[in-house]
Design a protein around this motif. Structure first.
Motif, PDB file in Angstrom:
ATOM      1  N   LEU A  17       0.815  -1.211   0.000  1.00  0.00           N
ATOM      2  CA  LEU A  17       0.000   0.000   0.000  1.00  0.00           C
ATOM      3  C   LEU A  17       0.847   1.259   0.000  1.00  0.00           C
ATOM      4  O   LEU A  17       0.310   2.368   0.005  1.00  0.00           O
ATOM      5  CB  LEU A  17      -0.925   0.001   1.231  1.00  0.00           C
ATOM      6  N   TRP A  98      -8.428  -1.364  -2.275  1.00  0.00           N
ATOM      7  CA  TRP A  98      -8.073  -0.173  -1.503  1.00  0.00           C
ATOM      8  C   TRP A  98      -7.745   0.994  -2.430  1.00  0.00           C
ATOM      9  O   TRP A  98      -8.174   2.124  -2.187  1.00  0.00           O
ATOM     10  CB  TRP A  98      -6.882  -0.470  -0.598  1.00  0.00           C
ATOM     11  N   ARG A 102     -10.011   4.472  -2.318  1.00  0.00           N
ATOM     12  CA  ARG A 102      -9.475   5.778  -1.919  1.00  0.00           C
ATOM     13  C   ARG A 102      -9.464   6.773  -3.067  1.00  0.00           C
ATOM     14  O   ARG A 102      -9.538   7.981  -2.851  1.00  0.00           O
ATOM     15  CB  ARG A 102      -8.072   5.613  -1.335  1.00  0.00           C
ATOM     16  N   VAL A 133      -4.469  -2.734   5.405  1.00  0.00           N
ATOM     17  CA  VAL A 133      -4.547  -1.329   5.827  1.00  0.00           C
ATOM     18  C   VAL A 133      -4.118  -1.192   7.279  1.00  0.00           C
ATOM     19  O   VAL A 133      -3.303  -0.320   7.631  1.00  0.00           O
ATOM     20  CB  VAL A 133      -5.975  -0.788   5.618  1.00  0.00           C
ATOM     21  N   VAL A 144      -1.723   6.069   4.493  1.00  0.00           N
ATOM     22  CA  VAL A 144      -2.791   5.077   4.630  1.00  0.00           C
ATOM     23  C   VAL A 144      -3.711   5.447   5.785  1.00  0.00           C
ATOM     24  O   VAL A 144      -4.939   5.321   5.686  1.00  0.00           O
ATOM     25  CB  VAL A 144      -2.190   3.671   4.838  1.00  0.00           C
TER      26      VAL A 144
END
Length: 481
Positions: A17, A98, A102, A133, A144
């Motif tokens: 991430l 994710w 976002r 996450v 994040v």
């Protein structure tokens, strides 16, 4: 990766991430020169053009003494990490979800949770996302954390930090079991238990009032009430009554996805993204209702076969400590759109006329190997036709006639349902067998009949069943083709 002379010295993470990832290693350039002029290349190096070497008062290594330079901390070779397919589904799907969430600035995800393995796998993929996450936040990834606070409508609470994946799931993931008079208590219980263990916000509703109202609109005009086949209805009546349930669920899914954040007091007024849960095998077969609950904003499993999804669920059962998933692995797949009687319980594989394992095999032959009916039939003669073949889903020898019937059945259904492929929900693609006509499958979406190929298959089956006497006749006919 950073590789020196075939040895891997450093490697970036395959799924992360992080916005930026920097990978470093220390190498000795003399090792490269020595490797390139090794004895195996000695003859070539002797005839190669000579280049002058110029010594400069510049060094890349650290000074140890005034008269000596020495390379410090040279990196040692490492073993490369290969992810199993089920791990790639868990990690790749998590990163994809994710990033999409976002970027689109939605309030989270919503899914109609049926109690079956497909919607279960989609939900577990969201859980895997929340695990990543929370792990990134615990490792100090501020970006994040900011994204999580914004999505969870906690932007003003600078102290909020999700401690567990379940805590984050409860804020951004909502599930709904849309039961009917055809639903069983088993699927309702599995959906509720799964939502509880994942930490999702769960809603349990019945849709009979909606579907009855829609059917009554038709009755008020025609004065004729359609019936299920178990009550003496025709095929068309039975199919229409099933489809109206599926399509009603899609309408209700979007209603709940838009209103649940406001109902729960979430700031920002954003709605949830609706997740689809139709696997790639069902798309190939056309075993889905157009614009039913397979129609959604995004479909994480739309490019994954049922066989791989089962392996993913089995992996998540132990890796994510979710024993509830065992009940989904052992459950018989069913749409639960027809009444359950003492002599009939609806089953997906019985409705499809083909097993998921067989569908997965045909899907790979069609997409990966680019085979039509004759090519697939010929290939399966050597795999399914031999007992205990690794590629034989039945684990027993299959006769040429059975292979021919299954091949023609698949390609017939594949051809007549191609129109459904053009309206599939955008999916995550992680395998070559994933078909998606709107994006990278550029073949015509409508096909003529496979008459020539089917006739060729039939002649081959007849030849094999009649023995040598029929082979000569079939050979002459094939030569005429």
């Amino acid at each position: 990766m950073i590789i020196c002379n075939g040895d891997i010295l450093a490697c970036g993470s395959q799924f992360s991430l992080d916005e930026v990832e920097v990978v470093t290693a220390t190498i000795d350039l003399e090792d490269v020169r020595s490797f390139r002029s090794s004895p195996s290349r000695g003859l070539q190096s002797q005839h190669a053009q000579k280049y002058p070497r110029i010594n400069l008062d510049v060094r890349l290594s650290k000074r140890v003494e005034d008269h000596d330079y020495q390379l410090q901390g040279q990196s040692e070779p490492i073993d490369l990490k290969y992810h199993a397919p089920e791990e790639e589904i868990a990690l790749g799907g998590a990163c994809w979800l994710w990033d999409y969430l976002r970027r689109c600035r939605a309030a989270g995800f919503f899914i109609p949770l049926s109690g079956g393995i497909d919607s279960c796998a989609t939900s577990v993929m969201v859980f895997s996302m929340c695990r990543l996450v929370v792990s990134a936040i615990q490792e100090g990834n501020e970006q994040v954390l900011q994204d999580a606070r914004r999505i969870a409508a906690e932007a003003d609470e600078s102290t909020w930090v999700p401690e567990t994946p379940q805590e984050l799931m409860n804020r951004i993931f909502c599930t709904t079991y849309m039961g009917s008079k055809n639903s069983s208590s088993d699927t309702r219980r599995r959906a509720k238990d799964l939502a509880r263990d994942l930490g999702a916000y769960h809603v349990d509703i019945d849709i009979d009032t909606v579907t009855t109202a829609i059917v009554n609109v038709f009755f008020s005009w025609s004065n004729w009430m359609p019936r299920f086949k178990s009550a003496g209805g025709s095929f068309a009546e039975n199919l229409a009554l099933q489809n109206i349930q599926a399509r009603s669920r899609m309408v209700l899914a979007y209603l709940f996805a838009q209103l649940l954040p406001t109902f729960r007091g979430r700031r920002g007024g954003g709605s949830l993204l609706v997740l689809g849960s139709a696997n790639v095998d069902e798309a190939l077969r056309g075993y889905l209702t157009k614009y039913d609950c397979s129609s959604a904003d995004v479909n994480p499993i739309g490019g994954i076969s049922k066989t791989d999804l089962k392996r993913f669920i089995d992996f998540a059962r132990t890796s994510f400590d979710l024993p509830i998933l065992s009940t989904f692995l052992s459950a018989v797949p069913t749409a639960e759109l027809e009444p359950i009687t003492s002599s009939y319980i609806q089953s997906d594989e019985a409705d499809m006329g083909i097993t998921y394992a067989e569908l997965s095999t045909f899907g790979r032959l069609r997409k990966n190997d680019k085979l039509g009916p004759w090519g697939a039939y010929s290939k399966l003669l050597s795999t399914w036709g031999s007992q205990k073949s690794k590629q034989n889903p039945n684990d027993q020898a299959v006769s040429p006639r059975q292979i021919a019937e299954k091949t023609k059945f698949f390609f017939t259904k594949y051809a007549i349902n191609r129109h459904k492929m053009t309206v599939l929900t955008p999916s995550l693609h992680m395998e070559q067998y994933s078909p998606d006509d709107n994006r990278f499958d550029l073949r015509p979406f409508l096909y003529p009949g496979f008459d020539w190929a089917y006739a060729k298959i039939d002649r081959d089956v007849e030849r094999r069943e009649k023995g040598e006497s029929g082979r000569q006749k079939a050979k002459v006919e094939d030569d005429l083709d």
